[in-house]
Design a protein around this motif. Structure first.
Motif, PDB file in Angstrom:
ATOM      1  N   VAL A   1      30.253  27.371  57.636  1.00  0.00           N
ATOM      2  CA  VAL A   1      29.987  27.734  56.243  1.00  0.00           C
ATOM      3  C   VAL A   1      31.068  27.173  55.318  1.00  0.00           C
ATOM      4  N   GLY A   2      32.319  27.399  55.674  1.00  0.00           N
ATOM      5  CA  GLY A   2      33.420  27.043  54.787  1.00  0.00           C
ATOM      6  C   GLY A   2      33.975  25.650  54.974  1.00  0.00           C
ATOM      7  N   GLY A   3      33.453  24.925  55.967  1.00  0.00           N
ATOM      8  CA  GLY A   3      33.998  23.596  56.234  1.00  0.00           C
ATOM      9  C   GLY A   3      35.132  23.658  57.240  1.00  0.00           C
ATOM     10  N   GLY A   4      35.451  22.522  57.853  1.00  0.00           N
ATOM     11  CA  GLY A   4      36.392  22.470  58.971  1.00  0.00           C
ATOM     12  C   GLY A   4      37.694  23.214  58.785  1.00  0.00           C
ATOM     13  N   GLY A   5      38.599  22.691  57.948  1.00  0.00           N
ATOM     14  CA  GLY A   5      39.924  23.278  57.827  1.00  0.00           C
ATOM     15  C   GLY A   5      39.954  24.629  57.150  1.00  0.00           C
ATOM     16  N   LEU A   6      39.352  24.732  55.967  1.00  0.00           N
ATOM     17  CA  LEU A   6      39.351  25.994  55.227  1.00  0.00           C
ATOM     18  C   LEU A   6      38.602  27.087  55.983  1.00  0.00           C
ATOM     19  N   GLY A   7      37.434  26.725  56.513  1.00  0.00           N
ATOM     20  CA  GLY A   7      36.634  27.707  57.242  1.00  0.00           C
ATOM     21  C   GLY A   7      37.357  28.244  58.453  1.00  0.00           C
ATOM     22  N   ARG A   8      38.020  27.347  59.180  1.00  0.00           N
ATOM     23  CA  ARG A   8      38.779  27.760  60.364  1.00  0.00           C
ATOM     24  C   ARG A   8      39.958  28.646  59.970  1.00  0.00           C
ATOM     25  N   TYR A   9      40.640  28.295  58.893  1.00  0.00           N
ATOM     26  CA  TYR A   9      41.791  29.079  58.432  1.00  0.00           C
ATOM     27  C   TYR A   9      41.387  30.522  58.117  1.00  0.00           C
ATOM     28  N   VAL A  10      40.318  30.681  57.336  1.00  0.00           N
ATOM     29  CA  VAL A  10      39.874  32.032  56.956  1.00  0.00           C
ATOM     30  C   VAL A  10      39.416  32.807  58.193  1.00  0.00           C
ATOM     31  N   GLU A  11      38.665  32.149  59.048  1.00  0.00           N
ATOM     32  CA  GLU A  11      38.177  32.780  60.279  1.00  0.00           C
ATOM     33  C   GLU A  11      39.340  33.305  61.125  1.00  0.00           C
ATOM     34  N   GLN A  12      40.349  32.472  61.335  1.00  0.00           N
ATOM     35  CA  GLN A  12      41.468  32.864  62.193  1.00  0.00           C
ATOM     36  C   GLN A  12      42.374  33.891  61.523  1.00  0.00           C
ATOM     37  N   LEU A  13      42.518  33.803  60.197  1.00  0.00           N
ATOM     38  CA  LEU A  13      43.299  34.806  59.479  1.00  0.00           C
ATOM     39  C   LEU A  13      42.698  36.191  59.682  1.00  0.00           C
ATOM     40  N   VAL A  14      41.387  36.294  59.491  1.00  0.00           N
ATOM     41  CA  VAL A  14      40.690  37.582  59.648  1.00  0.00           C
ATOM     42  C   VAL A  14      40.758  38.057  61.100  1.00  0.00           C
ATOM     43  N   THR A  15      40.516  37.151  62.026  1.00  0.00           N
ATOM     44  CA  THR A  15      40.514  37.498  63.455  1.00  0.00           C
ATOM     45  C   THR A  15      41.877  38.017  63.901  1.00  0.00           C
ATOM     46  N   GLU A  16      42.942  37.318  63.534  1.00  0.00           N
ATOM     47  CA  GLU A  16      44.276  37.683  64.012  1.00  0.00           C
ATOM     48  C   GLU A  16      44.832  38.905  63.289  1.00  0.00           C
ATOM     49  N   LEU A  17      44.536  39.056  62.009  1.00  0.00           N
ATOM     50  CA  LEU A  17      44.987  40.261  61.306  1.00  0.00           C
ATOM     51  C   LEU A  17      44.386  41.514  61.939  1.00  0.00           C
ATOM     52  N   GLN A  18      43.162  41.419  62.397  1.00  0.00           N
ATOM     53  CA  GLN A  18      42.533  42.575  63.051  1.00  0.00           C
ATOM     54  C   GLN A  18      43.265  42.965  64.334  1.00  0.00           C
ATOM     55  N   LYS A  19      43.913  42.004  64.976  1.00  0.00           N
ATOM     56  CA  LYS A  19      44.644  42.276  66.215  1.00  0.00           C
ATOM     57  C   LYS A  19      46.001  42.909  65.959  1.00  0.00           C
ATOM     58  N   ILE A  20      46.633  42.537  64.844  1.00  0.00           N
ATOM     59  CA  ILE A  20      48.045  42.916  64.675  1.00  0.00           C
ATOM     60  C   ILE A  20      48.295  44.027  63.662  1.00  0.00           C
ATOM     61  N   ASP A  21      47.345  44.303  62.770  1.00  0.00           N
ATOM     62  CA  ASP A  21      47.623  45.280  61.704  1.00  0.00           C
ATOM     63  C   ASP A  21      46.726  46.504  61.836  1.00  0.00           C
ATOM     64  N   LYS A  22      47.325  47.594  62.270  1.00  0.00           N
ATOM     65  CA  LYS A  22      46.594  48.855  62.415  1.00  0.00           C
ATOM     66  C   LYS A  22      46.941  49.838  61.293  1.00  0.00           C
ATOM     67  N   LYS A  23      47.755  49.374  60.345  1.00  0.00           N
ATOM     68  CA  LYS A  23      48.262  50.270  59.298  1.00  0.00           C
ATOM     69  C   LYS A  23      47.515  50.110  57.976  1.00  0.00           C
ATOM     70  N   ASN A  24      47.418  48.882  57.482  1.00  0.00           N
ATOM     71  CA  ASN A  24      46.760  48.625  56.203  1.00  0.00           C
ATOM     72  C   ASN A  24      45.246  48.631  56.352  1.00  0.00           C
ATOM     73  N   ARG A  25      44.565  48.829  55.229  1.00  0.00           N
ATOM     74  CA  ARG A  25      43.103  48.781  55.223  1.00  0.00           C
ATOM     75  C   ARG A  25      42.657  47.500  54.528  1.00  0.00           C
ATOM     76  N   TYR A  26      41.586  46.900  55.044  1.00  0.00           N
ATOM     77  CA  TYR A  26      41.146  45.594  54.553  1.00  0.00           C
ATOM     78  C   TYR A  26      39.674  45.611  54.161  1.00  0.00           C
ATOM     79  N   LEU A  27      39.380  44.870  53.125  1.00  0.00           N
ATOM     80  CA  LEU A  27      38.008  44.676  52.687  1.00  0.00           C
ATOM     81  C   LEU A  27      37.736  43.172  52.687  1.00  0.00           C
ATOM     82  N   LEU A  28      36.727  42.746  53.427  1.00  0.00           N
ATOM     83  CA  LEU A  28      36.397  41.326  53.563  1.00  0.00           C
ATOM     84  C   LEU A  28      35.172  41.002  52.729  1.00  0.00           C
ATOM     85  N   PHE A  29      35.315  40.108  51.782  1.00  0.00           N
ATOM     86  CA  PHE A  29      34.197  39.678  50.943  1.00  0.00           C
ATOM     87  C   PHE A  29      33.563  38.444  51.578  1.00  0.00           C
TER      88      PHE A  29
END
Length: 380
Positions: free
Chosen positions: A14-42
């Protein structure tokens, strides 16, 4: 803290190679490491179901608004403002002008400012409308730089580019490198492949700054001496690929010398990488340069242009050439084809180089930026 992420670019499809991968991995990895803050994904409708929530502190919201549009300017602020967020992260420069929630922005490159000729070539707009687009782009990026609470740059080169074009405090910019996925790294062994001949590989888009016309001309010279070698170009078919194929039709080498593969699935990509003799990356402008790292992760030796962020990211693990020097490109092809020990050495260096980059580390450093903002707000 309640944090929003503009994830409309989520995923390469959807987002294209570099940008799409960056957003995908940011969301994926934040879910693994942050149990304190709350997130809303648009998210857009196209990637809403693809984005999987694995952390109870993460929620999804539909924001089916295309980027770079009037609708983005009008509707995104409303969607964001109603969610009572403490901080918003825009992973690209396209921040709506009416955004009220404090935000952090990731800037990957400033292509329109650094490569205006290529950017102009890439558009089908008439000169007047292109000028309006250019001015609009510069105004929005200027606002992103000055109104943001902090800026994430994906390389030292990009940080320098921001400081060159905009007046801002260098301390406001943190360099956070992207990562590279190494799950598909395997021992390279012969398999069924696109062609039984040795081949050089390029994977990515065909935007003018990617410099594929120069690659075609260099390969044409090279092919006259090495007719057993093919060039395989992989990327989603669009107007730029059509232009490239027209350019190829005017070059005097057989049609079968170059394979225009089109879009490739992950499985097809693994196979194409596994059997490639060399990955060639002739781009004139990169804010980071993820594709050659992905080639290194799959054990493919890399030759790349000595331009912008590319040497910073690839280090000594690649052969280099000047992007506008066709003869130098041919010499690098000759060297890589004839010297197996060199290819093996590059592969070994590539395996070491990719250890410097991790999506998990990227998410950890991004989280530190969020938390630094929270501390500043608390201490006011």
């Amino acid at each position: 803290m309640r944090i929003g992420i503009d994830a409309r670019l989520y995923g390469p499809k959807v987002g294209g190679g570099g940008l799409g991968r960056y957003v995908e991995q940011l969301v994926t990895e934040l879910q693994k490491i942050d149990k304190k803050n709350r997130y809303l994904l648009f998210l857009k409708k196209d990637n809403f179901d693809t984005c999987k929530v694995t952390n109870k502190n993460f929620e999804k919201r539909l924001a089916d608004v295309h980027w770079y549009s009037i609708k983005e300017q009008l509707n995104m602020p409303k969607l964001v403002d109603q969610e009572n967020l403490d901080l918003m992260h825009y992973p690209h420069w396209n921040i709506p002008l009416r955004a009220k929630v404090p935000f952090i922005v990731t800037i990957h490159d400033l292509l329109l400012l650094e490569e205006p000729t290529s950017a102009k070539k890439a558009t089908q707009l008439d000169p007047f409308r292109y000028k309006l687009k250019y001015l609009g782009y510069k105004y929005i990026v200027d606002r992103a730089v000055h109104k943001s609470k902090h800026i994430i740059a994906v390389s030292q080169f990009t940080k320098g580019s921001i400081l060159k074009h905009f007046s801002t405090n260098p301390d406001k910019i943190s360099v956070v490198h992207e990562g590279v996925t190494v799950a598909n790294q395997t021992t390279r062994q012969p398999k069924n492949q696109t062609t039984s001949d040795p081949y050089f590989l390029y994977v990515g888009n065909a935007y003018p700054h990617k410099n594929l016309e120069a690659l075609l001309h260099a390969f044409a010279f090279f092919y006259k001496l090495h007719t057993e070698v093919k060039l395989v170009l992989v990327g989603k078919k669009d107007i730029f690929w059509e232009w490239l194929e027209k350019e190829f039709d005017e070059i005097e080498i057989p049609r079968e010398a170059v394979v225009f593969h089109g879009y490739a699935t992950e499985e097809e990509l693994d196979q194409l990488y596994q059997n490639a003799t060399l990955y060639v990356f002739p781009s004139r402008h990169e804010g980071f340069g993820l594709p050659p790292l992905e080639a290194m992760a799959r054990g493919v030796p890399v030759a790349a242009s000595r331009a912008t962020a590319i040497p910073e990211i690839l280090g000594e693990a690649a052969l280099y050439f000047e992007p506008d020097d066709v003869e130098a490109m041919v010499e690098v092809m000759e060297k890589a084809l004839s010297d197996q020990q060199l290819r093996e050495k590059l592969t070994q260096k590539g395996h070491q180089q990719i250890k410097k980059y991790s999506w998990n580390k990227m998410a950890e450093e991004t989280l530190k930026v969020y938390e630094r903002y929270a501390r500043k707000e608390k201490n006011k």
